[in-house]
Scaffold this motif. Structure first.
Motif, PDB file in Angstrom:
ATOM      1  N   GLU A 198      18.192   7.047  -2.028  1.00  0.00           N
ATOM      2  CA  GLU A 198      19.265   6.062  -2.217  1.00  0.00           C
ATOM      3  C   GLU A 198      20.262   6.118  -1.069  1.00  0.00           C
ATOM      4  O   GLU A 198      20.696   5.080  -0.565  1.00  0.00           O
ATOM      5  N   LYS A 203      10.279   2.166  -2.253  1.00  0.00           N
ATOM      6  CA  LYS A 203      10.702   2.487  -3.626  1.00  0.00           C
ATOM      7  C   LYS A 203      11.015   3.973  -3.809  1.00  0.00           C
ATOM      8  O   LYS A 203      11.852   4.343  -4.609  1.00  0.00           O
ATOM      9  N   SER A 245       4.358   7.229  -9.124  1.00  0.00           N
ATOM     10  CA  SER A 245       3.549   6.418 -10.058  1.00  0.00           C
ATOM     11  C   SER A 245       3.658   4.903  -9.887  1.00  0.00           C
ATOM     12  O   SER A 245       3.240   4.165 -10.766  1.00  0.00           O
ATOM     13  N   ASP A 246       4.142   4.446  -8.756  1.00  0.00           N
ATOM     14  CA  ASP A 246       4.165   2.996  -8.515  1.00  0.00           C
ATOM     15  C   ASP A 246       2.733   2.434  -8.483  1.00  0.00           C
ATOM     16  O   ASP A 246       2.518   1.250  -8.709  1.00  0.00           O
ATOM     17  N   SER A 294       2.753  10.984 -12.575  1.00  0.00           N
ATOM     18  CA  SER A 294       3.839  10.206 -13.168  1.00  0.00           C
ATOM     19  C   SER A 294       5.030  11.120 -13.381  1.00  0.00           C
ATOM     20  O   SER A 294       4.928  12.333 -13.258  1.00  0.00           O
ATOM     21  N   ASP A 312      -0.322   7.241  -5.017  1.00  0.00           N
ATOM     22  CA  ASP A 312       0.910   6.687  -4.452  1.00  0.00           C
ATOM     23  C   ASP A 312       0.839   6.621  -2.923  1.00  0.00           C
ATOM     24  O   ASP A 312       1.408   5.710  -2.321  1.00  0.00           O
ATOM     25  N   LYS A 351      10.588  15.391  -5.976  1.00  0.00           N
ATOM     26  CA  LYS A 351      11.232  14.360  -6.792  1.00  0.00           C
ATOM     27  C   LYS A 351      11.789  14.973  -8.077  1.00  0.00           C
ATOM     28  O   LYS A 351      12.843  14.592  -8.561  1.00  0.00           O
ATOM     29  N   GLU A 357       5.886  15.169  -5.398  1.00  0.00           N
ATOM     30  CA  GLU A 357       6.260  15.004  -6.810  1.00  0.00           C
ATOM     31  C   GLU A 357       7.162  16.155  -7.265  1.00  0.00           C
ATOM     32  O   GLU A 357       8.060  15.952  -8.085  1.00  0.00           O
ATOM     33  N   GLU A 406       9.233   6.288  -5.303  1.00  0.00           N
ATOM     34  CA  GLU A 406       9.011   6.711  -6.692  1.00  0.00           C
ATOM     35  C   GLU A 406       7.641   7.363  -6.854  1.00  0.00           C
ATOM     36  O   GLU A 406       6.753   7.158  -6.039  1.00  0.00           O
TER      37      GLU A 406
END
Ligand code: PAP
Length: 354
Positions: free
Chosen positions: A293, A318, A322-323, A354, A189, A255, A252, A320
């Motif tokens: 966000e 993004k 695992s893009d 992921s 990533d 997240k 990760e 995120e």
């Protein structure tokens, strides 16, 4: 703010044995986005190994890592002039590992008594300032352009950020009590995020870096502040050796569970959340305030510029895990997996993809 040039600038055109390449009109050669460099500095630069740059003409191998000439100047100035103080906090990352997020979280944790994240729903500094303005980089802000900043007026704990590898930072943070927080993101990533960012911010005069070319450079270690594996390993090993000085976090993990990582961060920084704060929802409020966000939708992050005049909006793509799946081919995945196994296998550092 006092300011002086660390590299004595010799007027290039006045040097008789001037050996730099000249443009047709006799002007000294400029590098993309860079000022004319001093002769001494240019000579030093010419002695370094170099490779095609991602958004400037070249990346140079300086102190064992790849970086641009302007960054080298700033890093040399930082290494020469910065004096750490007890309780200083340094946030370290390789680019695109979540630096902006880590800055937002750390700033909010450390300043929660001044700016209550629960009640300051309209006047918290993060609502009007990009995290890069609240926690300055040594190499892009404080020591950029030959500046030597006066840091004496900064509120404590002073909080800074850097992309330099541990080996190039360690002499500057030896003062007892200085703390380093490193945020690491899985290399897949990190690569995709870097590739997007660089193509978004590069000047029009530079040709885009194709995914294939960027991937090959990345796997050869040629990316700003890379090789990535050496950057990660340097801080990883130091966090194992001196856990009271270096905290190693994973993007990760944040997240997956930002609140428990916030507690870890606050305890490490010597300002653990009290039971009362937890009951009041302070940890949750910090997590919300600093979320992708929330930050992405703020006007300051949609329309302003913070680092080196680059638009803030590119820092929030993004967010995120695992893009990379959407971009890398099976042979590329195989190559990068083998590289990660080879370079990081056995170190104890492991990623979730992921
Ligand atoms: P920098 O090193 O140039 O400061 P950095 O903030 O480390 O950049 O990286 C930007 C990445 O972090 C972007 O990832 P992406 O390209 O995969 O989307 C960005 O979206 C992500 N990011 C920024 N802010 C947050 C946040 N609050 N939470 C999670 N991810 C974030």
């Amino acid at each position: 703010m006092p300011s002086s040039s660390i590299i004595k600038t010799i007027p290039i055109m006045a040097i008789p044995n001037f050996k730099l390449e000249l443009l047709k009109d006799g002007e000294p050669k400029r590098q993309e986005g860079e000022e004319v460099l001093s002769y001494e500095f240019q000579e030093m630069l010419e002695s370094l190994p170099k490779e095609r740059g991602w958004r400037t003409r070249y990346l140079y191998l300086f102190q064992g890592f790849w970086c641009q000439s302007k960054e080298i100047q700033a890093i040399m100035s930082f290494q020469k002039h910065f004096k750490s103080l007890q309780n200083d906090v340094v946030l370290a990352t390789i680019p695109k590992s979540g630096t902006t997020w880590l800055k937002a979280l750390t700033y909010t944790v450390l300043n929660r008594n001044r700016f209550d994240p629960v009640s300051s729903t309209t006047d918290h500094p993060l609502l009007t300032s990009n995290p890069h303005d609240l926690v300055p980089f040594f190499e892009y802000k404080l020591y950029a352009n030959g500046d030597v900043p006066d840091l004496s007026g900064l509120a404590t704990p002073r909080t800074f950020a850097t992309h330099v590898p541990f080996g190039s930072l360690k002499a500057s943070i030896e003062e007892p009590g200085v703390k380093v927080v490193y945020l690491c993101r899985n290399p897949f990533d990190t690569f995709i995020s870097s590739w997007h960012y660089i193509n978004n911010i590069k000047s029009e005069s530079m040709s885009p870096v194709s995914l294939e070319e960027g991937f090959d450079l990345y796997c050869r270690g040629v990316i700003g502040f890379g090789p990535f594996w050496e950057h990660m390993l340097g801080y990883w090993k130091e966090s194992l050796r001196t856990p009271e000085k270096v905290l190693f976090l994973l993007y990760e993990d944040l997240k997956q569970d930002v609140e428990s990582n916030l507690k870890k961060l606050a305890s490490f920084l010597g300002v653990p959340f009290t039971e009362e704060e937890e009951a009041k929802g302070v940890v949750h409020a910090i997590s919300d305030l600093c979320s992708f966000e929330n930050l992405k939708k703020l006007e300051v992050n949609k329309s302003s510029k913070s680092i080196k005049n680059f638009e803030n909006r590119h820092l929030f793509r993004k967010g995120e895990v695992s893009d990379w799946i959407n971009y890398l081919s099976p042979p590329q995945v195989e190559r990068l997996s083998a590289l990660v196994d080879d370079k990081l296998g056995g170190s104890g550092l492991a990623f979730r993809y992921s």
